[in-house]
Design a protein around this motif. Structure first.
Motif, mmCIF file in Angstrom:
data_model
loop_
_atom_site.group_PDB
_atom_site.id
_atom_site.type_symbol
_atom_site.label_atom_id
_atom_site.label_comp_id
_atom_site.label_asym_id
_atom_site.label_seq_id
_atom_site.Cartn_x
_atom_site.Cartn_y
_atom_site.Cartn_z
ATOM 1 N N ALA A 130 61.529 -62.906 159.725
ATOM 2 C CA ALA A 130 61.669 -62.348 161.063
ATOM 3 C C ALA A 130 60.956 -60.997 161.176
ATOM 4 C CB ALA A 130 63.145 -62.190 161.403
ATOM 5 N N LEU A 131 60.677 -60.625 162.400
ATOM 6 C CA LEU A 131 59.944 -59.382 162.648
ATOM 7 C C LEU A 131 60.685 -58.151 162.128
ATOM 8 C CD1 LEU A 131 58.675 -60.088 166.261
ATOM 9 C CD2 LEU A 131 57.342 -60.141 164.152
ATOM 10 N N MET A 132 61.993 -58.079 162.365
ATOM 11 C CA MET A 132 62.748 -56.891 161.955
ATOM 12 C C MET A 132 62.650 -56.636 160.452
ATOM 13 S SD MET A 132 64.476 -54.264 162.741
ATOM 14 C CE MET A 132 65.045 -54.504 164.399
ATOM 15 N N PRO A 133 62.950 -57.608 159.581
ATOM 16 C CA PRO A 133 62.813 -57.328 158.148
ATOM 17 C C PRO A 133 61.366 -57.044 157.741
ATOM 18 C CG PRO A 133 63.878 -59.471 158.493
ATOM 19 C CD PRO A 133 63.558 -58.907 159.830
ATOM 20 N N HIS A 134 60.418 -57.726 158.377
ATOM 21 C CA HIS A 134 59.004 -57.481 158.072
ATOM 22 C C HIS A 134 58.644 -56.040 158.395
ATOM 23 C CE1 HIS A 134 54.525 -58.386 159.174
ATOM 24 N NE2 HIS A 134 54.639 -57.552 158.165
ATOM 25 N N PHE A 135 58.872 -55.625 159.625
ATOM 26 C CA PHE A 135 58.463 -54.288 160.054
ATOM 27 C C PHE A 135 59.262 -53.204 159.345
ATOM 28 C CE2 PHE A 135 56.973 -56.036 164.431
ATOM 29 C CZ PHE A 135 55.912 -56.664 163.804
ATOM 30 N N PHE A 136 60.533 -53.466 159.107
ATOM 31 C CA PHE A 136 61.360 -52.482 158.408
ATOM 32 C C PHE A 136 60.880 -52.303 156.973
ATOM 33 C CE2 PHE A 136 65.184 -50.858 156.298
ATOM 34 C CZ PHE A 136 65.493 -49.796 157.145
ATOM 35 N N SER A 137 60.580 -53.409 156.291
ATOM 36 C CA SER A 137 60.115 -53.303 154.900
ATOM 37 C C SER A 137 58.757 -52.611 154.831
ATOM 38 C CB SER A 137 60.068 -54.675 154.229
ATOM 39 O OG SER A 137 59.100 -55.516 154.827
ATOM 40 N N GLY A 156 44.953 -48.659 158.055
ATOM 41 C CA GLY A 156 44.542 -49.994 158.481
ATOM 42 C C GLY A 156 45.560 -51.057 158.104
ATOM 43 N N PHE A 157 46.138 -50.944 156.923
ATOM 44 C CA PHE A 157 47.117 -51.922 156.437
ATOM 45 C C PHE A 157 48.362 -51.935 157.321
ATOM 46 C CE2 PHE A 157 50.673 -53.251 153.743
ATOM 47 C CZ PHE A 157 50.192 -54.450 153.240
ATOM 48 N N ILE A 158 48.902 -50.769 157.617
ATOM 49 C CA ILE A 158 50.106 -50.675 158.444
ATOM 50 C C ILE A 158 49.826 -51.212 159.842
ATOM 51 C CG2 ILE A 158 51.685 -49.056 159.578
ATOM 52 C CD1 ILE A 158 52.390 -49.421 156.669
ATOM 53 N N TYR A 159 48.707 -50.792 160.420
ATOM 54 C CA TYR A 159 48.367 -51.208 161.781
ATOM 55 C C TYR A 159 48.236 -52.728 161.886
ATOM 56 C CZ TYR A 159 46.188 -51.065 166.382
ATOM 57 O OH TYR A 159 45.916 -51.250 167.710
ATOM 58 N N ALA A 160 47.498 -53.320 160.966
ATOM 59 C CA ALA A 160 47.238 -54.763 161.039
ATOM 60 C C ALA A 160 48.491 -55.589 160.761
ATOM 61 C CB ALA A 160 46.127 -55.150 160.071
ATOM 62 N N ALA A 167 58.608 -49.548 162.026
ATOM 63 C CA ALA A 167 59.941 -50.062 161.685
ATOM 64 C C ALA A 167 60.816 -50.239 162.922
ATOM 65 C CB ALA A 167 60.626 -49.133 160.681
ATOM 66 N N THR A 168 60.542 -49.496 163.983
ATOM 67 C CA THR A 168 61.382 -49.582 165.185
ATOM 68 C C THR A 168 60.777 -50.455 166.284
ATOM 69 O OG1 THR A 168 60.404 -47.609 166.189
ATOM 70 C CG2 THR A 168 62.327 -47.281 164.776
ATOM 71 N N LEU A 169 59.645 -51.059 166.038
ATOM 72 C CA LEU A 169 58.942 -51.815 167.078
ATOM 73 C C LEU A 169 59.781 -52.859 167.793
ATOM 74 C CD1 LEU A 169 55.283 -52.553 165.935
ATOM 75 C CD2 LEU A 169 56.023 -51.550 168.092
ATOM 76 N N VAL A 170 60.663 -53.494 167.100
ATOM 77 C CA VAL A 170 61.433 -54.571 167.722
ATOM 78 C C VAL A 170 62.938 -54.279 167.748
ATOM 79 C CG1 VAL A 170 59.719 -56.365 167.309
ATOM 80 C CG2 VAL A 170 61.417 -55.877 165.552
ATOM 81 N N LEU A 171 63.285 -53.006 167.781
ATOM 82 C CA LEU A 171 64.706 -52.650 167.856
ATOM 83 C C LEU A 171 65.287 -52.904 169.237
ATOM 84 C CD1 LEU A 171 65.097 -49.344 165.810
ATOM 85 C CD2 LEU A 171 65.854 -51.650 165.219
ATOM 86 N N SER A 172 64.454 -52.843 170.251
ATOM 87 C CA SER A 172 64.940 -52.984 171.615
ATOM 88 C C SER A 172 64.220 -54.129 172.306
ATOM 89 C CB SER A 172 64.679 -51.686 172.377
ATOM 90 O OG SER A 172 64.932 -51.862 173.750
ATOM 91 N N GLN A 173 64.892 -54.746 173.212
ATOM 92 C CA GLN A 173 64.228 -55.757 174.029
ATOM 93 C C GLN A 173 64.111 -55.272 175.471
ATOM 94 O OE1 GLN A 173 65.937 -59.626 173.386
ATOM 95 N NE2 GLN A 173 65.379 -59.616 171.246
#
Length: 183
Positions: free
Chosen positions: A149-156, A10-14, A77-83
């Motif tokens: 930013a999204l990248m550092p957030h999702f990567f961390s 739940g934590f990761i998803y949210a 972690a890869t959600l925003v690697l590509s546009q």
């Protein structure tokens, strides 16, 4: 310790879902395209859920939970690697696969724990999932408020999540094929 799997999922998803408006903005997509990405994720979950029971029976729900938990972290972690919308669709599809399969495998683990406790405690697992969702959404809000930013957030979150998966899945219940046939 068993309840942490549900909390973690739940934590990761949210964490990522709480930042959907920013994902939409970063990808420069409209509401229809965002809805299509989310639909692709649901298709991924629906695609894999029927096979997860077989995988859990063949390899054990502990192994499936661990593997899909790790895949979930990598996909976040890869959600925003590509546009590129097509590549994002593939990422969302695999995110759906990992989340759906983890959900099924975790529920089998919850059934095994219930059997050990000899009383119904499934609602406790769902409660911990909800607590994880609430705290994950709060974490996402904090990242957003701090303008991270999204990248550092999702990567961390993905990297920390991998460590958490490896730590909490050590205590999952392994069952023999013979026992798994009766689940």
């Amino acid at each position: 310790m068993y309840l942490l799997n549900a909390y973690f999922n739940g934590f990761i998803y949210a964490n990522w879902a709480s930042r959907l408006p920013e994902i939409q903005s970063l990808l420069a997509i409209n509401n229809t395209q965002l809805g299509s990405l989310l639909f692709t994720m649901a298709i991924g979950a629906l695609f894999t859920m029927p096979f997860t029971g077989w995988l859990a029976q063949r390899f054990g729900s502990a192994a499936v939970t661990k593997l899909t938990g790790m895949l979930l972290c990598v996909m976040v972690a890869t959600l925003v690697l590509s546009q590129n919308l097509i590549i994002e669709g593939v990422i969302f599809f695999i995110l759906g696969i990992s989340n759906g399969a983890m959900d099924v495998a975790m529920n089998e683990q919850a059934v095994l724990v219930e059997r050990q406790f000899k009383k119904p405690i499934m609602s406790s697992f769902h409660a911990f999932w909800s607590i994880g969702m609430a705290l994950g959404a709060g974490s996402g809000a904090i990242y957003s408020k701090l303008n991270i930013a999204l990248m550092p957030h999702f990567f961390s979150i993905g990297i920390i999540g991998l460590g958490v998966v490896l730590w909490i899945t050590r205590t999952l219940i392994s069952v023999s094929k013979k026992t798994a046939l009766f689940l």
